[in-house]
Design an enzyme around this catalytic site. Structure first.
Site, PDB file in Angstrom:
ATOM      1  N   GLY A 161       0.800  -1.227   0.000  1.00 16.30           N
ATOM      2  CA  GLY A 161       0.000   0.000   0.000  1.00 16.30           C
ATOM      3  C   GLY A 161       0.828   1.270   0.000  1.00 16.30           C
ATOM      4  O   GLY A 161       0.287   2.369  -0.172  1.00 16.30           O
ATOM      5  N   ARG A 219      -8.633  25.318   8.910  1.00 12.81           N
ATOM      6  CA  ARG A 219      -9.637  25.642   9.937  1.00 12.81           C
ATOM      7  C   ARG A 219      -9.242  25.050  11.291  1.00 12.81           C
ATOM      8  O   ARG A 219      -9.756  25.461  12.308  1.00 12.81           O
ATOM      9  CB  ARG A 219     -11.021  25.135   9.501  1.00 12.81           C
ATOM     10  CG  ARG A 219     -11.620  26.018   8.410  1.00 12.81           C
ATOM     11  CD  ARG A 219     -12.965  25.498   7.940  1.00 12.81           C
ATOM     12  NE  ARG A 219     -12.835  24.271   7.176  1.00 12.81           N
ATOM     13  CZ  ARG A 219     -13.865  23.588   6.672  1.00 12.81           C
ATOM     14  NH1 ARG A 219     -15.082  24.016   6.871  1.00 12.81           N
ATOM     15  NH2 ARG A 219     -13.655  22.489   5.969  1.00 12.81           N
ATOM     16  N   HIS A 236      -7.436  30.240   4.966  1.00 13.40           N
ATOM     17  CA  HIS A 236      -8.560  30.464   5.878  1.00 13.40           C
ATOM     18  C   HIS A 236      -8.231  31.392   7.033  1.00 13.40           C
ATOM     19  O   HIS A 236      -9.031  32.251   7.397  1.00 13.40           O
ATOM     20  CB  HIS A 236      -9.068  29.126   6.419  1.00 13.40           C
ATOM     21  CG  HIS A 236     -10.084  29.301   7.491  1.00 13.40           C
ATOM     22  ND1 HIS A 236     -11.345  29.772   7.239  1.00 13.40           N
ATOM     23  CD2 HIS A 236     -10.011  29.137   8.832  1.00 13.40           C
ATOM     24  CE1 HIS A 236     -12.019  29.865   8.372  1.00 13.40           C
ATOM     25  NE2 HIS A 236     -11.228  29.485   9.348  1.00 13.40           N
ATOM     26  N   ARG A 283     -22.158  28.242  16.205  1.00 14.51           N
ATOM     27  CA  ARG A 283     -22.122  26.825  15.803  1.00 14.51           C
ATOM     28  C   ARG A 283     -22.521  25.995  17.017  1.00 14.51           C
ATOM     29  O   ARG A 283     -21.693  25.709  17.872  1.00 14.51           O
ATOM     30  CB  ARG A 283     -20.714  26.439  15.340  1.00 14.51           C
ATOM     31  CG  ARG A 283     -20.386  26.894  13.919  1.00 14.51           C
ATOM     32  CD  ARG A 283     -19.314  25.986  13.323  1.00 14.51           C
ATOM     33  NE  ARG A 283     -18.875  26.435  12.005  1.00 14.51           N
ATOM     34  CZ  ARG A 283     -19.468  26.113  10.857  1.00 14.51           C
ATOM     35  NH1 ARG A 283     -20.554  25.360  10.869  1.00 14.51           N
ATOM     36  NH2 ARG A 283     -18.982  26.531   9.719  1.00 14.51           N
ATOM     37  N   ASP A 341     -18.328  24.616   2.619  1.00  7.85           N
ATOM     38  CA  ASP A 341     -18.099  23.202   2.951  1.00  7.85           C
ATOM     39  C   ASP A 341     -19.459  22.498   2.993  1.00  7.85           C
ATOM     40  O   ASP A 341     -19.968  22.028   1.972  1.00  7.85           O
ATOM     41  CB  ASP A 341     -17.335  23.131   4.275  1.00  7.85           C
ATOM     42  CG  ASP A 341     -17.038  21.706   4.709  1.00  7.85           C
ATOM     43  OD1 ASP A 341     -17.431  20.768   4.005  1.00  7.85           O
ATOM     44  OD2 ASP A 341     -16.410  21.518   5.767  1.00  7.85           O
ATOM     45  N   LYS A 384     -22.557  34.564  13.599  1.00 14.47           N
ATOM     46  CA  LYS A 384     -22.867  33.132  13.404  1.00 14.47           C
ATOM     47  C   LYS A 384     -22.493  32.352  14.653  1.00 14.47           C
ATOM     48  O   LYS A 384     -21.452  32.599  15.244  1.00 14.47           O
ATOM     49  CB  LYS A 384     -22.061  32.611  12.207  1.00 14.47           C
ATOM     50  CG  LYS A 384     -22.179  31.129  11.935  1.00 14.47           C
ATOM     51  CD  LYS A 384     -21.314  30.711  10.744  1.00 14.47           C
ATOM     52  CE  LYS A 384     -19.939  30.275  11.164  1.00 14.47           C
ATOM     53  NZ  LYS A 384     -19.121  29.764  10.045  1.00 14.47           N
TER      54      LYS A 384
HETATM   55  C1  R5P Z   1     -15.494  29.411   8.631  1.00 11.98           C
HETATM   56  O1  R5P Z   1     -14.901  30.098   9.421  1.00 11.98           O
HETATM   57  C2  R5P Z   1     -15.211  29.414   7.156  1.00 11.98           C
HETATM   58  O2  R5P Z   1     -14.734  30.644   6.700  1.00 11.98           O
HETATM   59  C3  R5P Z   1     -16.433  29.048   6.393  1.00 11.98           C
HETATM   60  O3  R5P Z   1     -17.434  30.007   6.643  1.00 11.98           O
HETATM   61  C4  R5P Z   1     -16.957  27.717   6.840  1.00 11.98           C
HETATM   62  O4  R5P Z   1     -15.910  26.830   7.072  1.00 11.98           O
HETATM   63  C5  R5P Z   1     -17.881  27.174   5.816  1.00 11.98           C
HETATM   64  O5  R5P Z   1     -18.311  25.936   6.270  1.00 11.98           O
HETATM   65  P1  R5P Z   1     -19.783  25.458   6.032  1.00 11.98           P
HETATM   66  O6  R5P Z   1     -20.057  25.624   4.569  1.00 11.98           O
HETATM   67  O7  R5P Z   1     -19.743  24.016   6.455  1.00 11.98           O
HETATM   68  O8  R5P Z   1     -20.662  26.267   6.896  1.00 11.98           O
END
Ligand code: R5P
Length: 288
Positions: A34, A91, A125, A190, A218, A188
């Site tokens: 592998g 990230r 990022h 999370r 993402d 925002k």
């Molecule tokens: C976060 O700090 C990044 O800049 C993006 O906003 C984030 O990673 C996007 O991720 P998702 O599309 O999963 O919300």
């Protein structure tokens, strides 16, 4: 200058060839156990070379980058330059919870320690990762591509950062627009990993023509929530711009269904064509 690509950037091959760039070749070998092996298929001794490779979520992409760099050095090329369209793991620039580490910094330090002639990375990022790449690294940006597109359409009143981390990017885009646009920031939260909730917004978007800009999409949660909020707050029209289209799970379909006029991403990662999503070519930025 000869460009060497890994599988993470194979989709950029035609764009480079179309601009008259010369590509170098290598082959990969898979051993019985592998392990990955690599071999250049041409002579590079004393030649200027650039390695074009992304670090995608699959760690093999990082190994490919490190291995190809080593092959170029071992075969006597001039000190290679490295150009990275998408730098993943950025990230993870600091531990989010006890017991975690700064894996993004680890990746950046590996790249810095290669000591390439030049290290250029597109839309990183986090400023922490830019720092970890070392003072000689250059951050490229896709914002000029977005600004060009925006200049062809309805005047932008407000650039929206879909979270606090995107403020710097939103300000940079607003400054490129003529006339300069206002910047507002979505707050925002999370509640759990990969789930985004847009709570409130720092300014007025009622009746305004807005563009939401981010470094990546993402799962699409961040952008979908920002679109929901600015729609609820009465924006007249919404456009979306993000450099890196990761599109995990069903994110592409969710983004395509949003009530927005236009969506732009780049080909830093491979993107299928879709009439509701325009893919901008980063080759001019990489070659600049
Ligand atoms: C976060 O700090 C990044 O800049 C993006 O906003 C984030 O990673 C996007 O991720 P998702 O599309 O999963 O919300």
């Amino acid at each position: 200058m000869k460009w060497f690509l890994t599988s993470s950037t194979a989709h950029l091959r035609d764009a480079l060839l179309a601009r008259g760039e010369v590509l170098g070749g290598h082959e990969t070998i898979r051993f019985a156990d592998g392990e990955h092996g690599y071999r250049l298929t041409e002579v590079v001794k004393d030649q200027p070379v650039t390695l074009l490779a992304s670090v995608t979520p699959d760690p093999t992409s990082l190994f490919d980058l490190l291995a190809l760099f080593r092959l170029l050095v071992d075969n006597g090329a001039q000190t290679p330059s490295v150009v990275i369209p998408y730098l993943g793991y950025a990230r993870q620039d600091r531990p989010a919870r006890a017991g975690e580490g700064s894996l993004g910094v680890m990746v950046a330090e590996l790249l810095r320690n290669l000591q390439p002639a030049e290290l250029r990375v597109l839309d990183v990022h986090s400023p922490r990762i830019v720092d970890a790449l070392g003072h000689r690294a250059i951050e490229l940006s896709a914002l000029p591509l977005f600004a060009d597109q925006l200049a062809r359409g309805e005047r932008v009143d407000v650039v929206v950062a879909p979270d606090a981390g995107a403020r710097r990017r939103a300000q940079a885009l607003a400054a490129r627009l003529v006339p300069n646009a206002e910047v507002v920031v979505v707050e925002k939260t999370r509640p759990r990993p990969n789930v985004a909730v847009a709570q409130t917004i720092s300014g007025d978007v009622k009746g305004k023509c807005v563009v939401i800009v981010d470094d990546m999409i993402d799962t699409g949660g961040t952008i979908c929530e920002a679109v929901r909020l600015v729609s609820e707050r009465g924006a007249r029209s919404i456009r979306l711009a993000a450099t890196h289209g990761i599109f995990s799970q069903d994110a592409r379909e969710r983004i395509i269904r949003l009530p927005v006029c236009e969506t732009w991403v780049t080909n830093s990662l491979p993107q299928p064509a879709h009439e509701r999503m325009q893919v901008l070519d980063i080759a001019p930025i990489l070659l600049s």
